[in-house]
Design a protein around this motif. Structure first.
Motif, PDB file in Angstrom:
ATOM      1  N   HIS A  86      -4.509  -2.495   3.859  1.00 14.63           N
ATOM      2  CA  HIS A  86      -4.856  -2.976   2.719  1.00 14.63           C
ATOM      3  C   HIS A  86      -6.131  -1.994   2.391  1.00 14.63           C
ATOM      4  CE1 HIS A  86      -7.509  -5.885   4.512  1.00 14.63           C
ATOM      5  NE2 HIS A  86      -6.686  -6.202   5.057  1.00 14.63           N
ATOM      6  N   GLU A  87      -6.367  -1.504   1.489  1.00 17.98           N
ATOM      7  CA  GLU A  87      -7.633  -0.415   1.070  1.00 17.98           C
ATOM      8  C   GLU A  87      -8.866  -1.552   1.267  1.00 17.98           C
ATOM      9  OE1 GLU A  87      -8.459   3.190  -1.553  1.00 17.98           O
ATOM     10  OE2 GLU A  87      -8.438   1.206  -2.711  1.00 17.98           O
ATOM     11  N   SER A  88      -9.851  -1.251   2.018  1.00 13.86           N
ATOM     12  CA  SER A  88     -11.058  -1.803   2.455  1.00 13.86           C
ATOM     13  C   SER A  88     -10.909  -2.907   3.197  1.00 13.86           C
ATOM     14  CB  SER A  88     -11.906  -2.468   0.797  1.00 13.86           C
ATOM     15  OG  SER A  88     -12.756  -3.294   1.341  1.00 13.86           O
ATOM     16  N   MET A 102     -11.087   0.975   5.059  1.00 11.00           N
ATOM     17  CA  MET A 102      -9.609   0.754   5.212  1.00 11.00           C
ATOM     18  C   MET A 102      -9.370  -0.258   6.199  1.00 11.00           C
ATOM     19  SD  MET A 102      -6.752   1.950   3.680  1.00 11.00           S
ATOM     20  CE  MET A 102      -5.035   1.283   4.026  1.00 11.00           C
ATOM     21  N   ASN A 103      -8.144  -1.036   5.991  1.00 11.84           N
ATOM     22  CA  ASN A 103      -7.609  -1.865   7.079  1.00 11.84           C
ATOM     23  C   ASN A 103      -6.175  -1.173   7.449  1.00 11.84           C
ATOM     24  OD1 ASN A 103      -7.131  -5.081   8.256  1.00 11.84           O
ATOM     25  ND2 ASN A 103      -5.121  -3.931   7.799  1.00 11.84           N
ATOM     26  N   SER A 130      -0.196   0.786   9.504  1.00 16.89           N
ATOM     27  CA  SER A 130       0.250   2.358   9.521  1.00 16.89           C
ATOM     28  C   SER A 130      -0.200   2.885  10.796  1.00 16.89           C
ATOM     29  CB  SER A 130      -0.177   2.945   8.139  1.00 16.89           C
ATOM     30  OG  SER A 130      -1.786   2.914   8.053  1.00 16.89           O
ATOM     31  N   SER A 131      -1.361   2.545  11.331  1.00 14.07           N
ATOM     32  CA  SER A 131      -2.169   3.281  12.420  1.00 14.07           C
ATOM     33  C   SER A 131      -1.697   2.470  13.863  1.00 14.07           C
ATOM     34  CB  SER A 131      -3.391   3.382  12.384  1.00 14.07           C
ATOM     35  OG  SER A 131      -3.796   4.114  11.188  1.00 14.07           O
ATOM     36  N   VAL A 146       0.779  -1.416  -0.049  1.00 12.08           N
ATOM     37  CA  VAL A 146      -0.036   0.155   0.222  1.00 12.08           C
ATOM     38  C   VAL A 146       0.871   1.392   0.116  1.00 12.08           C
ATOM     39  CG1 VAL A 146      -1.619   1.521   1.355  1.00 12.08           C
ATOM     40  CG2 VAL A 146      -1.790  -1.115   1.039  1.00 12.08           C
ATOM     41  N   PRO A 147       0.658   2.234  -0.955  1.00  8.34           N
ATOM     42  CA  PRO A 147       1.463   3.426  -1.078  1.00  8.34           C
ATOM     43  C   PRO A 147       1.391   4.085   0.339  1.00  8.34           C
ATOM     44  CG  PRO A 147       0.122   3.183  -3.009  1.00  8.34           C
ATOM     45  CD  PRO A 147      -0.271   2.297  -1.830  1.00  8.34           C
ATOM     46  N   GLY A 148       2.457   4.872   0.575  1.00 10.12           N
ATOM     47  CA  GLY A 148       2.499   5.827   1.764  1.00 10.12           C
ATOM     48  C   GLY A 148       1.401   7.030   1.612  1.00 10.12           C
TER      49      GLY A 148
END
Length: 609
Positions: free
Chosen positions: A199-201, A186-187, A191-192, A143-145
């Motif tokens: 991954h998106e979604s 978003m998953n 990052s968090s 996943v892009p930054g």
């Protein structure tokens, strides 16, 4: 809108499905700091675009439907028009740039989160492997930054969301199955919340298993529940309603604790340590486990602490709550195998990063895997939770017991006939052999093999008869209690009951050392290589021992470390003796053996056990 119902046994005929799913809808409890909550499919699609990827040709993806032009009907239509294409959705058009990302991080409404030191939970080897994995992120599709921030900004800009689940009701194996599917934009676990992946979604589920009951509301009663999880499969997924780990609101609404960013489910709130072993290192790590357990038997209970890559799945339940009694009610949407977007769209629900490990690729929808195959939890929900071997009702349990006893009786009768035939054949082969000389009977020893086969069949027969007696006894016991078997303990089917396993936050020194220890070790090894003072092997060994000694002292295991070191030195000394001086080595071994044998004989002599 539901267009049909997946009812294989006719158990749902005439049932009000919406009332049924609302009667049992869950309460989801999130961790403080969570930014994404379950949303309806049409709202997600309204902000998304549909693309076709070209991994095989290494070409750029093709835009099929742009942002703002997509809805469930058009998604299904486009998927049918491109049956061979590898499709994926993209919610955010791009990630935020650095300046935008800095501004997003400084916004005053950003949820606050305080985690624990994941590296302090494992040993030096786990940290080393963790560093290798993080370095590998530069070589794999990911996943892009800034994508998490972009998705969150777009998600928040869409305005207040309705808290939605998508319910799939079916019947399978005598059970009525209710699946609550939750879609997240978003998953953001990595990052968090310093987790495994982004991954998106994200699609997650909670599954309930009902059985027919004349005393239950709507003619059913709840028998089992199952939460989607990262580590559990089969029997480990499910729990009985009377399980003490479960919490209920008004008796029918299960409380589930969603992981921060990962959205995986847990029955008990808390922090869960997830240890990931890369498949390529699994063999080496298992070898380390066996060697440590062999050399230091007292470490067998804790040997896994230092192995694997550590991640914490925060399922604290101390944040937002959604569901009955929380002030944030659910909006139910019924789906099934005939719902167009469920049936026709097999693509990914988010950015396709082409991650070869799969962890950072977006998921597929409720019905399909990423490969396009039907999910086990959708197509075989009973087998997915290990319930295919658990009769749903007493009548089925009685019937299963009777069927098992009858099948065993038939097998025994067949084997009886084969044994009788074998006995006749063996007698014919043995007739008259006792009066012949050994030189003649030596060529007739085929009868020995037949006798061995006959003995094996008779042993199998004894085992079958024992199993049939057990089946008949079980059937008779069920009949004696009216067909209702006694319930085993609620955790009897679990091999590993998963509970929160992250200890209280480590001390400041240990947290600092966990982050710095690997760098300290590499610095010491680097200086040893550069300075070339004395023995290189000795310098590297002392560097490793120094780092391990500090680690043991901070974890209050210094005495155990020193004892282990003494044992290793002793083993090394004996090995050196064995290699350099056989006479002394065998002498030491003989003395040690004499002492061990003498102690054992004296204990036996004086009757001590």
């Amino acid at each position: 809108m539901v267009t049909g119902v997946d009812d294989r046994a006719g158990l749902l005929e005439g049932v009000d499905l919406r009332a049924l799913v609302q009667r049992y809808e869950p309460v989801l409890c999130f961790t403080a700091g969570e930014m994404f909550f379950p949303m309806p499919v049409d709202t997600y699609l309204a902000g998304a675009a549909l693309w076709a990827s070209h991994h095989t040709t290494r070409g750029a993806p093709t835009l099929l439907v742009d942002h703002g032009e997509l809805n469930p009907e058009r998604l299904a239509d486009t998927a049918r028009a491109h049956p061979e294409a590898a499709l994926f959705l993209r919610y955010a058009p791009r990630g935020l740039h650095r300046r935008e990302l800095r501004e997003w991080r400084r916004r005053p409404d950003r949820p606050k989160f305080t985690g624990v030191s994941r590296l302090a939970a494992v040993g030096l080897l786990g940290r080393f492997i963790d560093s290798l994995l993080r370095l590998s992120l530069t070589l794999r599709g990911r996943v892009p930054g800034g994508l998490t921030a972009a998705v969150q900004r777009q998600y928040a800009a869409a305005g207040p969301q309705t808290d939605t689940y998508h319910a799939h009701v079916s019947s399978d194996g005598g059970y009525v199955v209710i699946q609550y599917w939750f879609l997240y934009a978003m998953n953001d676990w990595r990052s968090s919340f310093s987790g495994v992946n982004d991954h998106e979604s994200d699609w997650e589920q909670l599954t309930l298993y009902l059985v027919p009951s004349p005393d239950g509301p709507d003619g059913f009663e709840l028998a089992w529940v199952a939460l989607s999880s990262h580590d559990e499969v089969g029997d480990e997924l499910r729990r009985r309603p009377d399980d003490p780990d479960l919490t209920w609101v008004d008796g029918t609404h299960l409380v589930a604790n969603a992981g921060a960013g990962s959205h995986s489910g847990a029955y008990l709130p808390g922090d869960y340590l997830v240890r990931v072993q890369p498949p390529s290192l699994e063999g080496a790590l298992n070898t380390v486990v066996r060697i440590r357990a062999l050399l230091f038997p007292w470490t067998r209970g804790t040997v896994a602490e230092g192995l694997g890559i550590p991640y914490v799945d925060y399922r604290r339940g101390d944040g937002t709550h959604i569901g009955p009694g929380t002030g944030r009610p659910w909006t139910p949407i019924l789906i099934d195998s005939a719902t167009p977007w469920v049936r026709d769209y097999r693509g990914l629900w988010g950015l396709d990063t082409a991650d070869p490990f799969g962890g950072e690729r977006a998921p597929a929808g409720p019905r399909y895997e990423r490969s396009g195959a039907i999910r086990a939890s959708w197509g075989d929900p009973v087998g997915w939770a290990g319930l295919d071997k658990v009769p749903p009702t007493p009548a089925r349990a009685l019937r299963a017991g009777a069927d098992r006893a009858r099948e065993l009786a038939e097998t025994i009768a067949e084997l009886d006939g084969r044994i009788a035939d074998g006995q006749d054949e063996l007698r014919r082969m043995s007739a008259g052999l006792e009066v012949l000389p050994p030189t003649v009977t030596a060529s007739r020893r085929g009868g020995d093999g037949a006798a061995a086969a006959l003995i094996a069949q008779e042993q199998a027969m004894a085992q079958l008869r024992a199993r049939r007696r057990a089946a008949v006894n079980e059937r008779d016991q069920l009949r004696a209690v009216g067909g209702v078997p006694p319930l085993p303990p609620p955790h009897a089917h679990l091999r590993n009951r998963v509970v929160p396993d992250v200890a209280a936050p480590a001390g400041a020194l240990l947290r600092f050392w966990s982050g710095a220890s690997l760098s300290v070790l590499l610095l010491l090894l680097g200086f040893a290589l550069l300075l070339e003072q004395g023995s290189l092997l000795l310098a590297c060994t002392l560097a490793v021992l120094a780092v391990m000694g500090v680690e043991a002292m901070l974890r209050r295991r210094l005495l155990l470390f020193l004892l282990s070191l003494v044992i290793l030195v002793g083993i090394g000394w004996l090995t050196w003796l064995l290699v350099t001086n056989l006479r002394i080595a065998f002498g030491v071994l003989a003395v040690a053996a004499a002492v061990a044998i003498g102690v054992a004989n004296l204990r036996n002599l004086f009757g001590r056990r």
